[in-house]
Scaffold this motif. Sequence first.
Motif, mmCIF file in Angstrom:
data_model
loop_
_atom_site.group_PDB
_atom_site.id
_atom_site.type_symbol
_atom_site.label_atom_id
_atom_site.label_comp_id
_atom_site.label_asym_id
_atom_site.label_seq_id
_atom_site.Cartn_x
_atom_site.Cartn_y
_atom_site.Cartn_z
ATOM 1 N N VAL A 43 0.836 -1.202 0.000
ATOM 2 C CA VAL A 43 0.000 0.000 0.000
ATOM 3 C C VAL A 43 0.865 1.244 0.000
ATOM 4 N N PHE A 44 0.330 2.256 -0.632
ATOM 5 C CA PHE A 44 0.892 3.606 -0.572
ATOM 6 C C PHE A 44 -0.015 4.418 0.335
ATOM 7 N N VAL A 45 0.533 4.935 1.424
ATOM 8 C CA VAL A 45 -0.234 5.691 2.412
ATOM 9 C C VAL A 45 0.360 7.092 2.503
ATOM 10 N N PHE A 46 -0.474 8.096 2.259
ATOM 11 C CA PHE A 46 0.036 9.456 2.393
ATOM 12 C C PHE A 46 -1.011 10.328 3.071
ATOM 13 N N GLU A 47 -0.533 11.333 3.785
ATOM 14 C CA GLU A 47 -1.415 12.259 4.498
ATOM 15 C C GLU A 47 -1.000 13.685 4.183
ATOM 16 N N ASP A 48 -2.000 14.507 3.927
ATOM 17 C CA ASP A 48 -1.776 15.894 3.535
ATOM 18 C C ASP A 48 -2.965 16.741 3.992
ATOM 19 N N PRO A 49 -2.797 18.069 3.998
ATOM 20 C CA PRO A 49 -3.925 18.940 4.352
ATOM 21 C C PRO A 49 -5.143 18.652 3.480
ATOM 22 N N TYR A 50 -6.305 18.679 4.116
ATOM 23 C CA TYR A 50 -7.563 18.344 3.435
ATOM 24 C C TYR A 50 -8.285 19.619 3.039
ATOM 25 N N LEU A 51 -8.640 19.729 1.762
ATOM 26 C CA LEU A 51 -9.325 20.927 1.281
ATOM 27 C C LEU A 51 -10.611 21.181 2.060
ATOM 28 N N GLY A 52 -11.311 20.131 2.416
ATOM 29 C CA GLY A 52 -12.557 20.304 3.173
ATOM 30 C C GLY A 52 -12.336 21.029 4.486
ATOM 31 N N GLU A 53 -11.234 20.724 5.177
ATOM 32 C CA GLU A 53 -10.918 21.398 6.442
ATOM 33 C C GLU A 53 -10.482 22.843 6.189
ATOM 34 N N ILE A 54 -9.714 23.056 5.136
ATOM 35 C CA ILE A 54 -9.268 24.408 4.813
ATOM 36 C C ILE A 54 -10.472 25.311 4.559
ATOM 37 N N ILE A 55 -11.456 24.790 3.834
ATOM 38 C CA ILE A 55 -12.654 25.582 3.549
ATOM 39 C C ILE A 55 -13.491 25.780 4.801
ATOM 40 N N GLU A 56 -13.674 24.705 5.576
ATOM 41 C CA GLU A 56 -14.511 24.809 6.776
ATOM 42 C C GLU A 56 -13.923 25.777 7.794
#
Length: 398
Positions: free
Chosen positions: A185-198
């Motif tokens: 598996v390739f697992v990556f985590e990054d800022p979520y646009l949904g949180e940035i907007i909320e």
Amino acid sequence: MSPCRVCSHPIREFFDFERQPLSSAFPRPGELDQEYFFRLAVGMCESCTLVQLIDAVPPERAHHQGYPYHSAASSVMCKHFEQTARRFLETELTGADPFVVEIGANDGVMLRTCGDAGVRHLAVEPSGATGVRAHRAFFDVDAATRIRDTDGAADVVYAANTICGVTDLRPIFEGLDVLLAPDGVFVFEDPYLGEIIERTSFDQIYDEHVFFFTVRAVGALATRYGFELVDIERLPVHGGQIRYTIARPGRRAPSPAVADALRTEQARGLAELVTLERFAARVQRIRDDLVALLHELRAGGARIVGYGATAKSSTMANYCGIGPNLIPFVCDTTPAKQGRLTPGSHIPVRPVEAFADPYPDFALLFAWNHAEEIMAKERAFREAGGQWILYVPQVHIV
């Protein structure tokens, strides 16, 4: 309109932060004429809906190495990466001789935890300065081939706060196709646009963040490059992120969390330009409210300093026009930043010890994503009558 970096369809711009510096290039007082500026604008692809910067910083200017972020400086992030490693050890690294690779391993907290458990591990890190065994290169087909020839296939390839800053994602996925084991598996985590907007956390948009992912956009991205999005997990760190798990098609049943997130994103209109335009209006309101508050407090004789010379604060300070006339200095724990100036806005950076010498009346918390940790550490500031100024999700005083 500019073409999408993934599917080449037009990008529709929805916000322009105008002239911005490199967020990690802190100049010395005599180096101001050497600063590099670019237009920081963001848009959404009309086809795959991937939100991205319109103009990326040229490769020769990008990935400034002078002031890297160190996760070990935050107890919260150390715990996060240790927990991530333990999760992999329990769920993915369970075979006879497992192997984990991290792209952009920073100071190696996650990999060291795996190594302490006896698991083979490797960082793919251009700087090589991670404190763990490292392959000094950018991750692509060539790097992946060399690693596989030496160490074998990887059960897990992991990346944290790295993929969003890679301008061309094709070499990443081509390398994954070479390196990943059939069931890897390739697992990556990054800022979520949904949180940035909320949260209206517009300062998450800066030169080192090229892409702003949603579940829908990552699913389309994985499919385009011959993979499948099989799981997602919401994370509270760095102001709200998502951890994506990608596998080879048909090797794993997608988690219900993926379908649930897609339905939620559709209901919230995250793929609609009007949603982003409303976000843009809120950003402008935050700028106006914050600048008005700082001028009002200064006019009343209040002393205000900044706390945390973060990459995010570069966007915020330059977009809002906040300089040493409003904030005479900003405190930061990173020795390499101290004695320098913040990018573009030229606010002097001083050691965190200056915060209490003496305490100001107000502190503008640039590192708002570490608010709980910082406020607990600086409890004496509150006890002395000091107040924190925050601007996410709106301007308010704590």
